[in-house]
Write a protein that holds these residues in place. Sequence first.
Motif: not given
Length: 328
Positions: A174-175, A235-237, A266-271
């Motif tokens: 899992y990434l 959460y991400l930003y 998650m951010k780097a891969a655009g999940i």
Amino acid sequence: MTKFALALLIGATAAGAAAANTPVTFGTNWLAQAEHGGFYQAVADGTYAACGLDVTIQPGGPQVNNRALMLAGKIDFNMGGSLLEQFSAVQEGIPVVAVAASFQKEPQVILTHPGKAKNFEDLKNLKLYLGDAGYASYYQWMINAFGFTPEQRQVYTFNPAPFIADPESGMQGYLSSEPLMVEKEGGFKPDVWLLADQGYSSYSTLIETMADTIATKPEVVSCFVDGSIKGWYSYLYGDNSAANAMIKKDNPDMTDEQIAFGIEQMKAAGIVDSGEALETGIGTMTDAHIKDFFDKMVAAGVVPADLEYTKAYTLEFVNKGVGMDLKK
């Protein structure tokens, strides 16, 4: 009006507002982690409450089947996995419907030793440690689309030691989890091959609920989906410290390092936020995207061609650009 009477009125109004919030339970598919962060964020920062929901997150785990609890009417929403779970529900006549896709990309990966493969097709030269579920799903697609072979497959027992010891092997993962685990246990940084970037086009971490809930409580579904989408943006930003504290409370084994790694990946891969979601918002699903994945699974022999797969989802609650103003 006296100050005492005014205080009573304000208190009664506040109590009434609190009482008006609808209790909702959301079951996740594993122990609390960064990959569940948007939902924890929406609880922590009051986003769900602002829409009239009192949300309880019920973590999953090795001995927990939250989908079964939803089928039994014990919880309201569940965190699904990939679209294959939705297709399976249709095949079995179970009225479970996906209402949003938290992840635009399935985070399933294959790990290899550094430099052992220059491209994805080079993985055909390696033995691959795969679990039964992976072999029956995405590996059948790999066989059909790229010419991988059943003989390459080695049974994966969720122990990375055989992979770490053998440079001529690859391992499922899992990434946001196994790459860090291998780096810490094996002392090397593995190459990571994200299946989504090779064409495995399933949405993932779907929000699912019962068809009856959609029919009888559409406003609750709408609030939960909108709140979850806003939670993911925040959460991400934004400031996710309160959500991370909740995650660690629900899962005491979770570390700050693992959470930070999960968010970074998650951010780097655009999940969560990539592709169509950049135009119509996190949670996005489209008919064309789902048909693309369905057709690939039919070609791989994973699902029957006559399956009424469109019963597996609805677009009623997504693609509205909700929360995009929160992206910083």
